[in-house]
Design an enzyme around this catalytic site. Structure first.
Site, PDB file in Angstrom:
ATOM      1  N   GLY A  11       0.817  -1.151   0.022  1.00  0.00           N
ATOM      2  CA  GLY A  11      -0.040   0.097  -0.087  1.00  0.00           C
ATOM      3  C   GLY A  11       0.792   1.160   0.157  1.00  0.00           C
ATOM      4  N   GLY A  14      -0.135   4.896  -0.672  1.00  0.00           N
ATOM      5  CA  GLY A  14      -1.130   5.567   0.348  1.00  0.00           C
ATOM      6  C   GLY A  14      -0.848   6.539   1.378  1.00  0.00           C
ATOM      7  CD  GLN A  15      -4.627   9.005   4.704  1.00  0.00           C
ATOM      8  OE1 GLN A  15      -4.401  10.454   4.695  1.00  0.00           O
ATOM      9  NE2 GLN A  15      -5.652   8.832   5.076  1.00  0.00           N
ATOM     10  CG  ASP A  42      -0.149   0.680  -3.888  1.00  0.00           C
ATOM     11  OD1 ASP A  42      -1.473   0.152  -4.231  1.00  0.00           O
ATOM     12  OD2 ASP A  42      -0.041   1.742  -3.017  1.00  0.00           O
ATOM     13  CG  ASP A 159      -6.202   0.525  19.011  1.00  0.00           C
ATOM     14  OD1 ASP A 159      -6.800   1.279  18.404  1.00  0.00           O
ATOM     15  OD2 ASP A 159      -5.779  -0.603  18.560  1.00  0.00           O
ATOM     16  NE  ARG A 162      -6.206   6.285  17.454  1.00  0.00           N
ATOM     17  CZ  ARG A 162      -6.703   5.712  16.338  1.00  0.00           C
ATOM     18  NH1 ARG A 162      -7.382   4.395  16.590  1.00  0.00           N
ATOM     19  NH2 ARG A 162      -6.552   6.132  15.106  1.00  0.00           N
ATOM     20  CG  HIS A 187      -6.944  -2.046  14.981  1.00  0.00           C
ATOM     21  ND1 HIS A 187      -6.751  -1.024  15.899  1.00  0.00           N
ATOM     22  CD2 HIS A 187      -6.871  -1.565  13.795  1.00  0.00           C
ATOM     23  CE1 HIS A 187      -6.853   0.228  15.153  1.00  0.00           C
ATOM     24  NE2 HIS A 187      -6.992  -0.144  13.852  1.00  0.00           N
TER      25      HIS A 187
END
Length: 333
Positions: A11, A14-15, A42, A159, A162, A187
């Protein structure tokens, strides 16, 4: 100078990857004296975007980045890997049910598991980020039988970070002064952020989290739901999913695998559950409190689990069992 290690990011256009690649290439993850060969995978329509990413990496003039390989072919991408960071996955689109997401990603991670098995080093460390990360990781494990199950993990460090940050904000301390939060389970919104074993450094004194926060109702209610639903809150605000914070969590996770965790500290990561000491069903990828030494993880044993925690841990395990059964049914149909 050490021999280069080969690191795959899927990926890669991607961002999350855009926020991640610079940190890896400049030595923030594997060390300031560890040369890197980056492999960027990708899908074919993203190759022109990847050309631009490679230009930017070249323009950073990073001394540790010895080569960049971009490809849309798994036999090229997975060859002789030391580290595989599996970020790419099918995102959930409007109107998609969970079973649709599991079906689409099951095919991707079956194929990537087979490619790991066939082409990568048997010592490869595999981190699954693409959601549903736990079950995608389990599928990769199933289809890479020649690679030790212990070499696979999924990302719950975001997580974990966070949860740490929410406690730190509440206690008016830096996040580094909050230790040993735990993310149990999936998750997903059933994950259980647990602070019963968390300590907070308050003016040089280690204080139990419940004593530092002084608000049990918040810790057993709003705190848990804030962490569980933080990803959705970021999407609502940004109209895009977490990227900068996800990339930072990937770096934290891999740095700890590479260098180990500080003594008496533990972090959260999704690992293979069989033989665990907490009564979690076998044959899942489930997030536990983890300590790492010599690139080998172990589940922290002997933590007291009260009834509140037990019910939350069981709830997220139940979801993971359901996901596993659904995903494997699609793959063996």
């Amino acid at each position: 100078m050490a021999e280069p290690i080969k690191v795959l990011v899927t990926g890669a256009a991607g961002q999350i990857a855009y926020s991640l690649l610079f940190s890896i290439a400049k030595g923030d993850v594997f060390g300031k004296d560890q040369p890197i060969i980056l492999v960027l995978l990708d899908i074919p329509p993203m190759m022109s975007v990847l050309d631009g990413v490679v230009m930017e990496l070249q323009d950073c003039a990073l001394p540790l980045l010895t080569d960049v390989i971009l490809t849309d072919q798994e036999d090229v991408a997975f060859l002789d890997l030391d580290v595989a960071i599996l970020v790419g996955s099918m995102p959930r689109k409007e109107g998609m049910e969970r079973k649709d997401l599991l079906k689409a990603n099951g095919r991707i991670f079956k194929s990537q598991g087979e490619a790991l098995d066939k082409y990568a080093k048997k010592s490869v460390k595999v981190l699954v980020v693409g959601n549903p990360a736990n079950t995608n990781c389990l599928i990769a494990v199933k289809y890479a039988p020649s690679i030790p199950k212990e070499n696979f993990s999924c990302l719950t460090r975001l997580d974990h970070n966070r949860a740490r940050s929410q406690v730190a904000i509440r206690c008016h301390v830096p996040a580094t002064d909050v230790k040993n939060v735990i993310i149990w389970g999936n998750h997903s919104s059933t994950q259980y952020p647990d602070v019963h074993h968390c300590v907070v450094n308050m003016s040089g004194n280690k204080v139990a989290c419940f004593d530092a926060v002084k608000d049990e109702e918040w810790l057993k209610g709003e705190f848990i739901t804030t962490v569980q639903k933080r990803g959705a809150a970021v999407i609502k605000a940004r109209k895009l999913s977490s990227a900068m914070s996800a990339a930072k969590a990937i770096c934290d996770h891999l740095r700890d695998i590479w260098n180990g965790t500080p003594e008496n500290d533990f972090i959260s990561m999704g690992v293979y559950s069989s033989g665990n000491p907490y009564g979690v069903p076998d044959d899942l990828i489930y997030s536990f409190p983890i300590q790492i030494k010599d690139k080998t993880w172990k589940i922290v044993d002997g933590l007291a689990i009260n009834e509140f925690s037990r019910s939350k841990m069981d709830e997220t395990a139940k979801e993971l069992v359901e996901e596993k059964e659904m995903a494997l049914a699609f793959l063996t149909a």
